[in-house]
Write a protein that holds these residues in place. Sequence first.
Motif, PDB file in Angstrom:
ATOM      1  N   LEU A 110     -16.505   2.726 -16.845  1.00  0.00           N
ATOM      2  CA  LEU A 110     -15.292   3.543 -16.706  1.00  0.00           C
ATOM      3  C   LEU A 110     -15.380   4.868 -17.450  1.00  0.00           C
ATOM      4  O   LEU A 110     -14.567   5.760 -17.224  1.00  0.00           O
ATOM      5  CB  LEU A 110     -14.074   2.751 -17.206  1.00  0.00           C
ATOM      6  N   ALA A 111     -16.352   4.988 -18.344  1.00  0.00           N
ATOM      7  CA  ALA A 111     -16.554   6.238 -19.083  1.00  0.00           C
ATOM      8  C   ALA A 111     -18.052   6.534 -19.147  1.00  0.00           C
ATOM      9  O   ALA A 111     -18.656   6.516 -20.219  1.00  0.00           O
ATOM     10  CB  ALA A 111     -15.958   6.140 -20.479  1.00  0.00           C
ATOM     11  N   PRO A 112     -18.659   6.802 -18.002  1.00  0.00           N
ATOM     12  CA  PRO A 112     -20.100   7.065 -17.989  1.00  0.00           C
ATOM     13  C   PRO A 112     -20.421   8.429 -18.602  1.00  0.00           C
ATOM     14  O   PRO A 112     -19.564   9.311 -18.681  1.00  0.00           O
ATOM     15  CB  PRO A 112     -20.435   7.049 -16.491  1.00  0.00           C
ATOM     16  N   GLY A 113     -21.646   8.563 -19.053  1.00  0.00           N
ATOM     17  CA  GLY A 113     -22.110   9.874 -19.497  1.00  0.00           C
ATOM     18  C   GLY A 113     -21.893  10.198 -20.960  1.00  0.00           C
ATOM     19  O   GLY A 113     -22.223  11.301 -21.393  1.00  0.00           O
ATOM     20  N   LEU A 114     -21.343   9.276 -21.750  1.00  0.00           N
ATOM     21  CA  LEU A 114     -21.180   9.547 -23.180  1.00  0.00           C
ATOM     22  C   LEU A 114     -22.541   9.416 -23.862  1.00  0.00           C
ATOM     23  O   LEU A 114     -23.225   8.407 -23.716  1.00  0.00           O
ATOM     24  CB  LEU A 114     -20.177   8.569 -23.801  1.00  0.00           C
ATOM     25  N   THR A 115     -22.930  10.430 -24.616  1.00  0.00           N
ATOM     26  CA  THR A 115     -24.232  10.456 -25.281  1.00  0.00           C
ATOM     27  C   THR A 115     -24.081  10.798 -26.754  1.00  0.00           C
ATOM     28  O   THR A 115     -23.100  11.427 -27.170  1.00  0.00           O
ATOM     29  CB  THR A 115     -25.164  11.481 -24.622  1.00  0.00           C
ATOM     30  N   TYR A 116     -25.064  10.382 -27.539  1.00  0.00           N
ATOM     31  CA  TYR A 116     -24.989  10.535 -28.993  1.00  0.00           C
ATOM     32  C   TYR A 116     -24.804  11.981 -29.422  1.00  0.00           C
ATOM     33  O   TYR A 116     -24.058  12.256 -30.364  1.00  0.00           O
ATOM     34  CB  TYR A 116     -26.248   9.953 -29.630  1.00  0.00           C
ATOM     35  N   ASP A 117     -25.449  12.908 -28.749  1.00  0.00           N
ATOM     36  CA  ASP A 117     -25.403  14.299 -29.203  1.00  0.00           C
ATOM     37  C   ASP A 117     -24.013  14.912 -29.113  1.00  0.00           C
ATOM     38  O   ASP A 117     -23.718  15.899 -29.792  1.00  0.00           O
ATOM     39  CB  ASP A 117     -26.407  15.151 -28.420  1.00  0.00           C
ATOM     40  N   LYS A 118     -23.131  14.303 -28.295  1.00  0.00           N
ATOM     41  CA  LYS A 118     -21.782  14.842 -28.139  1.00  0.00           C
ATOM     42  C   LYS A 118     -20.685  13.872 -28.574  1.00  0.00           C
ATOM     43  O   LYS A 118     -19.505  14.252 -28.608  1.00  0.00           O
ATOM     44  CB  LYS A 118     -21.549  15.241 -26.683  1.00  0.00           C
ATOM     45  N   LEU A 119     -21.055  12.638 -28.893  1.00  0.00           N
ATOM     46  CA  LEU A 119     -20.045  11.624 -29.232  1.00  0.00           C
ATOM     47  C   LEU A 119     -19.409  11.925 -30.579  1.00  0.00           C
ATOM     48  O   LEU A 119     -20.099  12.205 -31.564  1.00  0.00           O
ATOM     49  CB  LEU A 119     -20.689  10.242 -29.260  1.00  0.00           C
ATOM     50  N   SER A 120     -18.084  11.848 -30.638  1.00  0.00           N
ATOM     51  CA  SER A 120     -17.328  12.208 -31.838  1.00  0.00           C
ATOM     52  C   SER A 120     -16.080  11.343 -31.938  1.00  0.00           C
ATOM     53  O   SER A 120     -15.606  10.791 -30.932  1.00  0.00           O
ATOM     54  CB  SER A 120     -16.926  13.689 -31.764  1.00  0.00           C
ATOM     55  N   TYR A 121     -15.545  11.218 -33.156  1.00  0.00           N
ATOM     56  CA  TYR A 121     -14.236  10.588 -33.276  1.00  0.00           C
ATOM     57  C   TYR A 121     -13.201  11.392 -32.486  1.00  0.00           C
ATOM     58  O   TYR A 121     -12.180  10.851 -32.053  1.00  0.00           O
ATOM     59  CB  TYR A 121     -13.831  10.460 -34.738  1.00  0.00           C
ATOM     60  N   GLY A 122     -13.471  12.671 -32.302  1.00  0.00           N
ATOM     61  CA  GLY A 122     -12.590  13.489 -31.480  1.00  0.00           C
ATOM     62  C   GLY A 122     -12.597  13.106 -30.020  1.00  0.00           C
ATOM     63  O   GLY A 122     -11.622  13.375 -29.296  1.00  0.00           O
ATOM     64  N   THR A 123     -13.684  12.442 -29.560  1.00  0.00           N
ATOM     65  CA  THR A 123     -13.756  11.992 -28.168  1.00  0.00           C
ATOM     66  C   THR A 123     -12.607  11.043 -27.837  1.00  0.00           C
ATOM     67  O   THR A 123     -12.114  11.016 -26.704  1.00  0.00           O
ATOM     68  CB  THR A 123     -15.104  11.281 -27.909  1.00  0.00           C
ATOM     69  N   LEU A 124     -12.172  10.281 -28.835  1.00  0.00           N
ATOM     70  CA  LEU A 124     -11.073   9.337 -28.621  1.00  0.00           C
ATOM     71  C   LEU A 124      -9.798  10.035 -28.176  1.00  0.00           C
ATOM     72  O   LEU A 124      -8.948   9.419 -27.509  1.00  0.00           O
ATOM     73  CB  LEU A 124     -10.797   8.565 -29.914  1.00  0.00           C
ATOM     74  N   TRP A 125      -9.660  11.306 -28.561  1.00  0.00           N
ATOM     75  CA  TRP A 125      -8.421  12.036 -28.307  1.00  0.00           C
ATOM     76  C   TRP A 125      -8.549  12.997 -27.128  1.00  0.00           C
ATOM     77  O   TRP A 125      -7.670  13.823 -26.905  1.00  0.00           O
ATOM     78  CB  TRP A 125      -8.013  12.782 -29.583  1.00  0.00           C
ATOM     79  N   ALA A 126      -9.628  12.856 -26.350  1.00  0.00           N
ATOM     80  CA  ALA A 126      -9.810  13.678 -25.165  1.00  0.00           C
ATOM     81  C   ALA A 126      -8.766  13.326 -24.103  1.00  0.00           C
ATOM     82  O   ALA A 126      -8.361  12.166 -23.982  1.00  0.00           O
ATOM     83  CB  ALA A 126     -11.219  13.487 -24.609  1.00  0.00           C
ATOM     84  N   PRO A 127      -8.319  14.321 -23.321  1.00  0.00           N
ATOM     85  CA  PRO A 127      -7.250  14.077 -22.330  1.00  0.00           C
ATOM     86  C   PRO A 127      -7.558  12.956 -21.346  1.00  0.00           C
ATOM     87  O   PRO A 127      -6.651  12.225 -20.932  1.00  0.00           O
ATOM     88  CB  PRO A 127      -7.136  15.424 -21.612  1.00  0.00           C
ATOM     89  N   GLU A 128      -8.844  12.791 -20.994  1.00  0.00           N
ATOM     90  CA  GLU A 128      -9.169  11.770 -19.987  1.00  0.00           C
ATOM     91  C   GLU A 128      -8.970  10.346 -20.488  1.00  0.00           C
ATOM     92  O   GLU A 128      -8.975   9.398 -19.703  1.00  0.00           O
ATOM     93  CB  GLU A 128     -10.612  11.945 -19.492  1.00  0.00           C
TER      94      GLU A 128
END
Length: 391
Positions: free
Chosen positions: A170-188
Amino acid sequence: MTKKPDAPNSSIETLLAARSFTRRVLFKGALAAGTMAAAGPYLVRDAFSSSGELNILNWADELPEPVIPEFTKKTGIKVNSTPFSQNEEQINKLQATEGEGFDLCAPTRDRAPQFQELGVLAPYDTAKLKLDNVLPAMLEGSTSVWTWDGGLYHVPHCWGSEAIAWRTDLAPGLTYDKLSYGTLWAPEFKGKMQGRPHSLLLGIGLWWDKTGKLPSNRMLDAFKDEATMKKIYDPILEFAIANKGQVKQFWDSADNTKSGFMENGCVIGQTWDGPPLSLKKDGKPVAYMAPQEGAVAWIDGWSLLKAAKNTAQAYEFINFIHTPEISAMVANGSGYNPVVKGADAFLSEVAKKNFAEAYPGNALDNLWNRPPEPSWYAELRTQYAEKFKAA
């Protein structure tokens, strides 16, 4: 809990000790295949300890099958287990009972100041323990902050972390170089995220520190004093409340973390490593990975109660846990990580693969190790968490 005026644990010395326990200290040697020879079969040392019962207060998911049955089979000692899911639950139970009815409890390393103040623990007779079996970095995690009045009050059981888990389908494409605690708060991910209130607040702080929005020395400044903590946490709480619509559920145990992903519509979350890695091991479309700000690392261990009635059995249990085969059995079944020399030889290939994928690149150098929490910090943190949860 009332703060002892002379308690050393909130002092700068304690925080310095905590900071020294950093970087790769948590994992050195833990998975270095072939570096340690496996110990021989577990042997019961005397007839007195090879009978009777043992009463333990333990984390619900850290003694997976068949650890306890194997202990009983090899020693004859019956184990009565009382599981819990949060440190606060354990502390409240011990505070209410003064430890009566339990021989061993299972504190997390960073709760040392609170457990010292509780006054329900007894020091170990280290001559009765096989601490040479424990990885030095793990043992130092206990001795550095759980030694007072000349005694040691904690020995390691397993270690793990808290980071980002998600549904890969359901959330493809998440990678270490961009993964952040901020990702949790992304609009999607609005309405599709899970976490614990206090953990999510910490994650926001680590995210904002890395981006420069709210410098906090990786949130370690929040441990200085109440005024500094409030200065850091007030804007974090304001953001969390304003964006509470992101949260699908607040988890409070391993089981409802799993159900959040598999039944309750959660796509991403800030979670312990054990639950998502257990799902991954079972073939579910779930991943777990450290973010760029660093996975939040912890050590859970065993402490002896003053009220213990079965101390010989308690020492037998700890020495059983501190064998390579059993430390690996704990890790293979729980998704957490072993603390004993030679345990790597008994880890499953799945466990090794999951570990490598959870901590790619420089992730192990970048761990954020929880410092010891003085009572004033724990109380304030609870207040912030409750305000977030109730908003």
